[in-house]
Design a protein around this motif. Sequence first.
Motif, PDB file in Angstrom:
ATOM      1  N   LEU A   8       0.834  -1.200   0.000  1.00 64.17           N
ATOM      2  CA  LEU A   8       0.000   0.000   0.000  1.00 64.17           C
ATOM      3  C   LEU A   8       0.873   1.256   0.000  1.00 64.17           C
ATOM      4  CD1 LEU A   8      -2.797   1.401   0.309  1.00 64.17           C
ATOM      5  CD2 LEU A   8      -2.467   1.204   2.798  1.00 64.17           C
ATOM      6  N   PRO A   9       1.125   1.869  -1.160  1.00 60.97           N
ATOM      7  CA  PRO A   9       1.832   3.165  -1.175  1.00 60.97           C
ATOM      8  C   PRO A   9       0.898   4.253  -0.643  1.00 60.97           C
ATOM      9  CG  PRO A   9       1.874   2.066  -3.341  1.00 60.97           C
ATOM     10  CD  PRO A   9       0.830   1.390  -2.521  1.00 60.97           C
ATOM     11  N   ILE A  10       1.296   4.948   0.417  1.00 62.05           N
ATOM     12  CA  ILE A  10       0.401   5.933   1.037  1.00 62.05           C
ATOM     13  C   ILE A  10       0.660   7.351   0.550  1.00 62.05           C
ATOM     14  CG2 ILE A  10       0.042   4.545   3.095  1.00 62.05           C
ATOM     15  CD1 ILE A  10       2.044   6.443   4.539  1.00 62.05           C
ATOM     16  N   VAL A  65       6.537  15.807  -1.431  1.00 62.60           N
ATOM     17  CA  VAL A  65       5.547  14.850  -0.956  1.00 62.60           C
ATOM     18  C   VAL A  65       4.129  15.244  -1.377  1.00 62.60           C
ATOM     19  CG1 VAL A  65       5.225  15.970   1.290  1.00 62.60           C
ATOM     20  CG2 VAL A  65       4.807  13.508   1.053  1.00 62.60           C
ATOM     21  N   ASP A  66       3.362  14.246  -1.788  1.00 58.64           N
ATOM     22  CA  ASP A  66       1.964  14.423  -2.181  1.00 58.64           C
ATOM     23  C   ASP A  66       1.166  13.335  -1.462  1.00 58.64           C
ATOM     24  OD1 ASP A  66      -0.466  14.827  -3.406  1.00 58.64           O
ATOM     25  OD2 ASP A  66       0.125  13.962  -5.322  1.00 58.64           O
ATOM     26  N   SER A  67       0.362  13.728  -0.476  1.00 61.65           N
ATOM     27  CA  SER A  67      -0.311  12.773   0.404  1.00 61.65           C
ATOM     28  C   SER A  67      -1.802  12.687   0.113  1.00 61.65           C
ATOM     29  CB  SER A  67      -0.126  13.177   1.869  1.00 61.65           C
ATOM     30  OG  SER A  67       1.230  13.346   2.202  1.00 61.65           O
ATOM     31  N   PRO A  68      -2.283  11.551  -0.408  1.00 59.48           N
ATOM     32  CA  PRO A  68      -3.725  11.347  -0.475  1.00 59.48           C
ATOM     33  C   PRO A  68      -4.320  11.365   0.936  1.00 59.48           C
ATOM     34  CG  PRO A  68      -2.550   9.731  -1.808  1.00 59.48           C
ATOM     35  CD  PRO A  68      -1.526  10.436  -0.980  1.00 59.48           C
ATOM     36  N   SER A  69      -5.627  11.523   1.039  1.00 60.20           N
ATOM     37  CA  SER A  69      -6.276  11.627   2.344  1.00 60.20           C
ATOM     38  C   SER A  69      -6.201  10.308   3.111  1.00 60.20           C
ATOM     39  CB  SER A  69      -7.739  12.023   2.176  1.00 60.20           C
ATOM     40  OG  SER A  69      -8.462  10.961   1.570  1.00 60.20           O
ATOM     41  N   VAL A  70      -6.367  10.409   4.421  1.00 58.74           N
ATOM     42  CA  VAL A  70      -6.434   9.219   5.264  1.00 58.74           C
ATOM     43  C   VAL A  70      -7.561   8.314   4.787  1.00 58.74           C
ATOM     44  CG1 VAL A  70      -6.951   8.377   7.589  1.00 58.74           C
ATOM     45  CG2 VAL A  70      -5.381  10.311   7.278  1.00 58.74           C
ATOM     46  N   GLU A  71      -8.727   8.907   4.490  1.00 59.38           N
ATOM     47  CA  GLU A  71      -9.882   8.115   4.063  1.00 59.38           C
ATOM     48  C   GLU A  71      -9.571   7.323   2.795  1.00 59.38           C
ATOM     49  OE1 GLU A  71      -9.944  11.275   5.009  1.00 59.38           O
ATOM     50  OE2 GLU A  71     -11.025  10.993   6.909  1.00 59.38           O
ATOM     51  N   GLU A  72      -8.865   7.949   1.841  1.00 57.85           N
ATOM     52  CA  GLU A  72      -8.530   7.264   0.595  1.00 57.85           C
ATOM     53  C   GLU A  72      -7.593   6.087   0.847  1.00 57.85           C
ATOM     54  OE1 GLU A  72      -6.382   8.265  -3.711  1.00 57.85           O
ATOM     55  OE2 GLU A  72      -7.100   9.906  -2.421  1.00 57.85           O
ATOM     56  N   ASN A  73      -6.591   6.277   1.684  1.00 59.34           N
ATOM     57  CA  ASN A  73      -5.656   5.190   1.973  1.00 59.34           C
ATOM     58  C   ASN A  73      -6.306   4.079   2.790  1.00 59.34           C
ATOM     59  OD1 ASN A  73      -3.180   5.820   0.671  1.00 59.34           O
ATOM     60  ND2 ASN A  73      -2.779   7.435   2.168  1.00 59.34           N
ATOM     61  N   VAL A  74      -7.190   4.431   3.708  1.00 58.36           N
ATOM     62  CA  VAL A  74      -7.891   3.409   4.486  1.00 58.36           C
ATOM     63  C   VAL A  74      -8.792   2.578   3.569  1.00 58.36           C
ATOM     64  CG1 VAL A  74      -9.609   2.996   6.298  1.00 58.36           C
ATOM     65  CG2 VAL A  74      -7.790   4.665   6.663  1.00 58.36           C
ATOM     66  N   ALA A  75      -9.432   3.228   2.615  1.00 54.24           N
ATOM     67  CA  ALA A  75     -10.275   2.499   1.664  1.00 54.24           C
ATOM     68  C   ALA A  75      -9.447   1.514   0.846  1.00 54.24           C
ATOM     69  CB  ALA A  75     -10.995   3.488   0.747  1.00 54.24           C
ATOM     70  N   LYS A  76      -8.239   1.920   0.432  1.00 55.63           N
ATOM     71  CA  LYS A  76      -7.359   1.025  -0.313  1.00 55.63           C
ATOM     72  C   LYS A  76      -6.910  -0.146   0.560  1.00 55.63           C
ATOM     73  CE  LYS A  76      -5.536   4.608  -3.411  1.00 55.63           C
ATOM     74  NZ  LYS A  76      -4.337   5.396  -3.790  1.00 55.63           N
ATOM     75  N   GLY A  83       7.181   8.674   7.252  1.00 47.65           N
ATOM     76  CA  GLY A  83       7.088   9.551   8.412  1.00 47.65           C
ATOM     77  C   GLY A  83       6.605  10.948   8.095  1.00 47.65           C
ATOM     78  N   VAL A  84       6.736  11.392   6.830  1.00 48.24           N
ATOM     79  CA  VAL A  84       6.301  12.744   6.478  1.00 48.24           C
ATOM     80  C   VAL A  84       4.926  12.738   5.816  1.00 48.24           C
ATOM     81  CG1 VAL A  84       8.662  13.585   6.271  1.00 48.24           C
ATOM     82  CG2 VAL A  84       7.500  12.717   4.227  1.00 48.24           C
ATOM     83  N   TYR A  85       4.235  11.611   5.885  1.00 48.38           N
ATOM     84  CA  TYR A  85       2.883  11.549   5.328  1.00 48.38           C
ATOM     85  C   TYR A  85       2.025  12.661   5.941  1.00 48.38           C
ATOM     86  CZ  TYR A  85      -1.913   9.919   4.582  1.00 48.38           C
ATOM     87  OH  TYR A  85      -3.244   9.852   4.261  1.00 48.38           O
ATOM     88  N   GLY A  86       1.441  13.485   5.073  1.00 47.46           N
ATOM     89  CA  GLY A  86       0.572  14.568   5.522  1.00 47.46           C
ATOM     90  C   GLY A  86       1.255  15.915   5.665  1.00 47.46           C
ATOM     91  N   TRP A  87       2.588  15.953   5.564  1.00 48.39           N
ATOM     92  CA  TRP A  87       3.290  17.240   5.717  1.00 48.39           C
ATOM     93  C   TRP A  87       2.806  18.267   4.703  1.00 48.39           C
ATOM     94  CZ3 TRP A  87       9.179  17.588   7.095  1.00 48.39           C
ATOM     95  CH2 TRP A  87       9.375  17.062   8.375  1.00 48.39           C
ATOM     96  N   ASP A  88       2.475  17.824   3.499  1.00 48.94           N
ATOM     97  CA  ASP A  88       2.062  18.760   2.456  1.00 48.94           C
ATOM     98  C   ASP A  88       0.703  19.385   2.758  1.00 48.94           C
ATOM     99  OD1 ASP A  88       1.405  15.968   2.067  1.00 48.94           O
ATOM    100  OD2 ASP A  88       0.374  16.546   0.229  1.00 48.94           O
ATOM    101  N   THR A  89      -0.059  18.791   3.662  1.00 49.72           N
ATOM    102  CA  THR A  89      -1.363  19.339   4.042  1.00 49.72           C
ATOM    103  C   THR A  89      -1.293  20.119   5.354  1.00 49.72           C
ATOM    104  OG1 THR A  89      -2.040  17.370   5.302  1.00 49.72           O
ATOM    105  CG2 THR A  89      -2.457  17.369   2.929  1.00 49.72           C
ATOM    106  N   GLY A  90      -0.093  20.157   5.942  1.00 51.08           N
ATOM    107  CA  GLY A  90       0.083  20.885   7.198  1.00 51.08           C
ATOM    108  C   GLY A  90      -0.218  20.066   8.430  1.00 51.08           C
ATOM    109  N   GLU A  99      -2.605   8.693  12.861  1.00 55.26           N
ATOM    110  CA  GLU A  99      -4.034   8.502  12.597  1.00 55.26           C
ATOM    111  C   GLU A  99      -4.257   7.429  11.540  1.00 55.26           C
ATOM    112  OE1 GLU A  99      -7.884  10.856  10.672  1.00 55.26           O
ATOM    113  OE2 GLU A  99      -5.990  11.935  11.012  1.00 55.26           O
ATOM    114  N   LEU A 100      -3.472   7.467  10.475  1.00 57.03           N
ATOM    115  CA  LEU A 100      -3.636   6.489   9.403  1.00 57.03           C
ATOM    116  C   LEU A 100      -3.419   5.069   9.920  1.00 57.03           C
ATOM    117  CD1 LEU A 100      -4.005   5.727   6.421  1.00 57.03           C
ATOM    118  CD2 LEU A 100      -1.545   6.076   6.118  1.00 57.03           C
ATOM    119  N   LEU A 101      -2.369   4.852  10.693  1.00 58.50           N
ATOM    120  CA  LEU A 101      -2.086   3.510  11.194  1.00 58.50           C
ATOM    121  C   LEU A 101      -3.197   3.031  12.133  1.00 58.50           C
ATOM    122  CD1 LEU A 101       1.762   3.761  11.829  1.00 58.50           C
ATOM    123  CD2 LEU A 101       0.597   2.655   9.916  1.00 58.50           C
ATOM    124  N   ASP A 102      -3.677   3.921  13.005  1.00 64.76           N
ATOM    125  CA  ASP A 102      -4.803   3.557  13.875  1.00 64.76           C
ATOM    126  C   ASP A 102      -6.005   3.127  13.046  1.00 64.76           C
ATOM    127  OD1 ASP A 102      -4.094   3.643  16.584  1.00 64.76           O
ATOM    128  OD2 ASP A 102      -4.291   5.823  16.687  1.00 64.76           O
TER     129      ASP A 102
END
Length: 416
Positions: A127-129, A149-160, A180-187, A193-196
């Motif tokens: 699963l590439p996040i 970095v370009d991070s899809p949403s948590v919801e999109e990755n959880v669905a995958k 570790g930098v997942y989400g940095w581009d969105t602030g 959260e994603l792992l949970d």
Amino acid sequence: MATYHIETYGCTSNRGESREIERALRDGGHRPAPGPDEADVAILNTCTVVEKTERNMLRRAEELADETAELVITGCMALAQGEAFREAGIDAEVLHWDAVPEHVLNGECPTVTPDVDPVLDGVVGILPIARGCMSNCSYCITKFATGRVDSPSVEENVAKARALVHAGAKEIRVTGQDTGVYGWDTGERKLPELLDRICDIDGEFRVRLGMANPGGIHGIHEELADVFARNEKLYDFIHAPVQSGSDEVLEAMRRQHRVGKFREVVETFDDRLDEWTLSTDFIVGFPTETAEDHERSMELLREVRPEKINVTRFSKRPGTDAADMKGLGGTIKKERSKAMSELKMQVVGEAYGSMVGTEREVLVVEEGTADSVKCRDGAYRQVIIQRAGERGIEVGEFLDVEVTGHNTVYAFGEPV
């Protein structure tokens, strides 16, 4: 490098080794090319049964050397008669099977490109996040291909992830250039959260977090360690490549961490988890590395004692700043690599030796050789069960085993 071509000759064991090489490359974000002429690297896994076979291997190596940008030769002939390729004037790296992924990855971030989707390989879901990287390492060429970095949403990755579980995945490997930098581009720092959320998906499966640079996870390392502590589905395993035990070398590499930050990450996980696996990488022979710098790396390895260690000899990549630095001689790099590799085997062997006599639950991940299966325990340590077929053991099962022995980099287990 972003694409590879692999050819395998010989027995079932060779095919198994090629599968392991390919899985490591795919797990690192690399993808297969349509053919050798379109690949960044070609890998030739050789056989050496008879003289005719050896001649065929030499001829095919010559062809591949002409067709591809870089050639790596491994397998039985490479190990037994590696000098034959050099004597034939073939421009190639001749390596042991285990060293091939490390050489191709070259200590760089994985290359996850925009067309990479989740992949189900047996019971393993990849699963590439996110794509891209926040670093600017002086030796890394993959940043030119991946960008920021370009991070899809948590919801999109959880669905995958949920789709992979529904398709039969028993192990989900969360990957990216730097997870570790997942989400940095969105602030926002969204990895915990994603792992949970992935671990909350219904089903019996395990989750392995892919490479996270120490500089990337340092700001969330305490929160992240808590996520590991409360989720049984999450393998107690992190891959945090330190690359050097010298702050001066890390500065020349333009790494976003120093040794102190790396130690803080390790100490936090030591505090939160009873047993876990630290995987890390060292680049040996960086152009600015002195003998004292190398010894600092050796001291750090002895101190933190990772259970999985990748040792890579520095090699220049075109277009990078490090390519313009005056390099160290090949003999120095070879000697330092040998010394660290010997220490690595000692440290890893002790880790697996400490498992002998314990009982633990494992997930059967894939078939091995000679009627064996490869399993992973809760800390992602490899346990081999032999005579699996006659015992009716199948890939995807969870089993309780007793660890009965080890062979340096893996353990042997017997079902309880």
